[in-house]
Design a protein around this motif. Sequence first.
Motif, PDB file in Angstrom:
ATOM      1  N   SER A 106       1.456  37.953  -9.404  1.00 56.29           N
ATOM      2  CA  SER A 106       2.307  36.904  -8.848  1.00 56.29           C
ATOM      3  C   SER A 106       3.083  36.129  -9.910  1.00 56.29           C
ATOM      4  CB  SER A 106       1.456  35.915  -8.036  1.00 56.29           C
ATOM      5  OG  SER A 106       0.853  36.554  -6.931  1.00 56.29           O
ATOM      6  N   TYR A 107       2.717  36.306 -11.172  1.00 57.19           N
ATOM      7  CA  TYR A 107       3.421  35.605 -12.244  1.00 57.19           C
ATOM      8  C   TYR A 107       3.189  36.344 -13.558  1.00 57.19           C
ATOM      9  CZ  TYR A 107      -1.144  33.690 -13.579  1.00 57.19           C
ATOM     10  OH  TYR A 107      -2.444  33.561 -13.977  1.00 57.19           O
ATOM     11  N   VAL A 108       3.926  35.931 -14.572  1.00 54.94           N
ATOM     12  CA  VAL A 108       3.821  36.527 -15.907  1.00 54.94           C
ATOM     13  C   VAL A 108       3.634  35.399 -16.917  1.00 54.94           C
ATOM     14  CG1 VAL A 108       5.033  37.844 -17.691  1.00 54.94           C
ATOM     15  CG2 VAL A 108       5.266  38.495 -15.271  1.00 54.94           C
ATOM     16  N   LYS A 109       2.698  35.614 -17.847  1.00 53.45           N
ATOM     17  CA  LYS A 109       2.475  34.632 -18.908  1.00 53.45           C
ATOM     18  C   LYS A 109       2.383  35.356 -20.250  1.00 53.45           C
ATOM     19  CE  LYS A 109      -0.881  31.354 -20.792  1.00 53.45           C
ATOM     20  NZ  LYS A 109      -2.156  30.624 -20.608  1.00 53.45           N
ATOM     21  N   PRO A 110       3.261  35.049 -21.187  1.00 55.53           N
ATOM     22  CA  PRO A 110       3.121  35.631 -22.527  1.00 55.53           C
ATOM     23  C   PRO A 110       1.835  35.154 -23.191  1.00 55.53           C
ATOM     24  CG  PRO A 110       5.337  34.769 -22.189  1.00 55.53           C
ATOM     25  CD  PRO A 110       4.487  34.259 -21.059  1.00 55.53           C
ATOM     26  N   VAL A 128      11.951  38.778 -22.623  1.00 57.17           N
ATOM     27  CA  VAL A 128      10.798  38.662 -21.720  1.00 57.17           C
ATOM     28  C   VAL A 128      11.256  38.385 -20.296  1.00 57.17           C
ATOM     29  CG1 VAL A 128       8.782  37.249 -21.153  1.00 57.17           C
ATOM     30  CG2 VAL A 128       9.171  37.955 -23.522  1.00 57.17           C
ATOM     31  N   VAL A 129      12.159  37.446 -20.150  1.00 54.30           N
ATOM     32  CA  VAL A 129      12.651  37.072 -18.821  1.00 54.30           C
ATOM     33  C   VAL A 129      13.396  38.233 -18.167  1.00 54.30           C
ATOM     34  CG1 VAL A 129      14.307  35.607 -17.630  1.00 54.30           C
ATOM     35  CG2 VAL A 129      12.714  34.605 -19.259  1.00 54.30           C
ATOM     36  N   ASN A 130      14.166  38.972 -18.944  1.00 53.14           N
ATOM     37  CA  ASN A 130      14.888  40.113 -18.384  1.00 53.14           C
ATOM     38  C   ASN A 130      13.934  41.175 -17.846  1.00 53.14           C
ATOM     39  OD1 ASN A 130      17.394  39.013 -18.857  1.00 53.14           O
ATOM     40  ND2 ASN A 130      17.786  40.173 -20.736  1.00 53.14           N
ATOM     41  N   ALA A 131      12.803  41.354 -18.521  1.00 58.44           N
ATOM     42  CA  ALA A 131      11.801  42.300 -18.023  1.00 58.44           C
ATOM     43  C   ALA A 131      11.258  41.857 -16.669  1.00 58.44           C
ATOM     44  CB  ALA A 131      10.663  42.439 -19.030  1.00 58.44           C
ATOM     45  N   SER A 140       7.157  34.278 -11.245  1.00 59.29           N
ATOM     46  CA  SER A 140       7.368  33.129 -12.121  1.00 59.29           C
ATOM     47  C   SER A 140       6.914  33.461 -13.540  1.00 59.29           C
ATOM     48  CB  SER A 140       6.576  31.919 -11.617  1.00 59.29           C
ATOM     49  OG  SER A 140       6.973  31.558 -10.317  1.00 59.29           O
ATOM     50  N   VAL A 141       7.459  32.741 -14.516  1.00 58.98           N
ATOM     51  CA  VAL A 141       7.029  32.869 -15.907  1.00 58.98           C
ATOM     52  C   VAL A 141       6.392  31.556 -16.337  1.00 58.98           C
ATOM     53  CG1 VAL A 141       7.707  33.386 -18.280  1.00 58.98           C
ATOM     54  CG2 VAL A 141       8.921  34.466 -16.379  1.00 58.98           C
ATOM     55  N   VAL A 142       5.188  31.632 -16.868  1.00 60.90           N
ATOM     56  CA  VAL A 142       4.451  30.455 -17.316  1.00 60.90           C
ATOM     57  C   VAL A 142       4.759  30.203 -18.788  1.00 60.90           C
ATOM     58  CG1 VAL A 142       2.152  29.479 -17.694  1.00 60.90           C
ATOM     59  CG2 VAL A 142       2.633  30.802 -15.613  1.00 60.90           C
ATOM     60  N   LEU A 144       5.411  26.709 -21.979  1.00 60.97           N
ATOM     61  CA  LEU A 144       5.316  25.294 -22.316  1.00 60.97           C
ATOM     62  C   LEU A 144       6.542  24.521 -21.834  1.00 60.97           C
ATOM     63  CD1 LEU A 144       4.049  25.341 -26.028  1.00 60.97           C
ATOM     64  CD2 LEU A 144       2.762  24.521 -24.050  1.00 60.97           C
ATOM     65  N   PRO A 145       6.395  23.252 -21.511  1.00 63.92           N
ATOM     66  CA  PRO A 145       7.581  22.420 -21.272  1.00 63.92           C
ATOM     67  C   PRO A 145       8.465  22.432 -22.524  1.00 63.92           C
ATOM     68  CG  PRO A 145       5.588  21.266 -20.597  1.00 63.92           C
ATOM     69  CD  PRO A 145       5.139  22.493 -21.328  1.00 63.92           C
ATOM     70  N   GLY A 146       9.761  22.479 -22.334  1.00 62.09           N
ATOM     71  CA  GLY A 146      10.678  22.483 -23.467  1.00 62.09           C
ATOM     72  C   GLY A 146      10.930  23.842 -24.076  1.00 62.09           C
ATOM     73  N   SER A 147      10.304  24.877 -23.525  1.00 65.01           N
ATOM     74  CA  SER A 147      10.454  26.228 -24.064  1.00 65.01           C
ATOM     75  C   SER A 147      11.842  26.802 -23.779  1.00 65.01           C
ATOM     76  CB  SER A 147       9.393  27.145 -23.443  1.00 65.01           C
ATOM     77  OG  SER A 147       9.648  28.500 -23.745  1.00 65.01           O
ATOM     78  N   ALA A 148      12.307  27.673 -24.680  1.00 60.13           N
ATOM     79  CA  ALA A 148      13.569  28.384 -24.472  1.00 60.13           C
ATOM     80  C   ALA A 148      13.509  29.281 -23.246  1.00 60.13           C
ATOM     81  CB  ALA A 148      13.906  29.216 -25.712  1.00 60.13           C
ATOM     82  N   VAL A 149      12.307  29.582 -22.776  1.00 59.11           N
ATOM     83  CA  VAL A 149      12.141  30.430 -21.600  1.00 59.11           C
ATOM     84  C   VAL A 149      12.783  29.801 -20.364  1.00 59.11           C
ATOM     85  CG1 VAL A 149      10.433  31.416 -20.008  1.00 59.11           C
ATOM     86  CG2 VAL A 149      10.064  31.552 -22.473  1.00 59.11           C
ATOM     87  N   HIS A 150      12.733  28.486 -20.255  1.00 65.23           N
ATOM     88  CA  HIS A 150      13.261  27.826 -19.061  1.00 65.23           C
ATOM     89  C   HIS A 150      14.747  28.115 -18.862  1.00 65.23           C
ATOM     90  CE1 HIS A 150       9.571  25.641 -18.225  1.00 65.23           C
ATOM     91  NE2 HIS A 150       9.519  25.252 -19.485  1.00 65.23           N
ATOM     92  N   ALA A 151      15.535  27.966 -19.908  1.00 63.04           N
ATOM     93  CA  ALA A 151      16.973  28.214 -19.798  1.00 63.04           C
ATOM     94  C   ALA A 151      17.263  29.693 -19.593  1.00 63.04           C
ATOM     95  CB  ALA A 151      17.693  27.705 -21.053  1.00 63.04           C
ATOM     96  N   ALA A 152      16.544  30.555 -20.311  1.00 61.86           N
ATOM     97  CA  ALA A 152      16.752  31.999 -20.166  1.00 61.86           C
ATOM     98  C   ALA A 152      16.438  32.446 -18.748  1.00 61.86           C
ATOM     99  CB  ALA A 152      15.880  32.750 -21.167  1.00 61.86           C
ATOM    100  N   ALA A 153      15.371  31.899 -18.170  1.00 61.46           N
ATOM    101  CA  ALA A 153      14.980  32.266 -16.812  1.00 61.46           C
ATOM    102  C   ALA A 153      15.984  31.759 -15.788  1.00 61.46           C
ATOM    103  CB  ALA A 153      13.589  31.717 -16.510  1.00 61.46           C
ATOM    104  N   ALA A 154      16.456  30.535 -15.968  1.00 62.21           N
ATOM    105  CA  ALA A 154      17.430  29.967 -15.029  1.00 62.21           C
ATOM    106  C   ALA A 154      18.705  30.803 -14.981  1.00 62.21           C
ATOM    107  CB  ALA A 154      17.746  28.529 -15.418  1.00 62.21           C
ATOM    108  N   ALA A 155      19.056  31.393 -16.120  1.00 65.57           N
ATOM    109  CA  ALA A 155      20.294  32.181 -16.189  1.00 65.57           C
ATOM    110  C   ALA A 155      20.239  33.439 -15.336  1.00 65.57           C
ATOM    111  CB  ALA A 155      20.584  32.546 -17.650  1.00 65.57           C
TER     112      ALA A 155
END
Length: 251
Positions: A106-110, A128-131, A140-142, A144-155
């Motif tokens: 149901s989700y992915v966590k590095p 990671v997000v593209n995968a 969903s991708v788990v 940290l708050p402030g991670s670059a993952v948030h912007a990459a995922a939103a895109a």
Amino acid sequence: MVIDLNADLGEGFGIWRLGDDLALLDIVTSANVACGFHAGDPVTIRRTCAAAVDRGVTIGAQVSYHDLAHFGRREMDVEPEELCAEVLYQIAAVDGIARAMGGRVSYVKPHGALYNRVYRDEMQATAVVNAVADYDPSLSVVTLPGSAVHAAAAAVGVSTVSEAFADRAYTPQGTLVARGKPGAVIHDPAEVVARACQMAIEGSVTAVDGSSLSISARTICIHGDTPGAVRLAKEVQNALLAAGVVLQAFT
């Protein structure tokens, strides 16, 4: 107040066992299952997924650098296409086994070094997000708050879930203290419990310099390989419930 408790599970390999997965699955609401790249093997993945399904625990794929020798805790420079393919491979492997056991990922966590690297590295975060988007953009991708993952995922239309760590020390910048430094992992049960309650109820955590950091986390991690992890997780569970917090998977 609703919070998810997660733990890293399925991190055995062959005859080597790490942690008490079955005991932790009786406590947590989400299980980050190792995919075989930093730990885990087909039998371990199958057993962990089956036990999670039996207990109604949500399954996540804990993806990592291809680094069994160093338990995924060695930072690596990997080309984006290769990293994307490796993450896709890991998600598909665990999800296939989970579905055979009657559940699903149901989700992915590095994991480990990859988790910390994608916090600041837009290229690896995007890989990671593209995968995830290639496999199932509803996952969903788990992070940290402030991670670059948030912007990459939103895109690419992938959702993210912010995470806090009850048993890890924080820098004043909101990142985790490197494991090689003294005090990076917190072992005192009373301190771990207090931090978990602070995170869930107050939305904050105290950094190593004494400053207070605001964190909006939907899930709290208790590491399965920390000595006394089952006791820590149980005490955290009891304290949160006593404080009126509802323990529920974010998915």
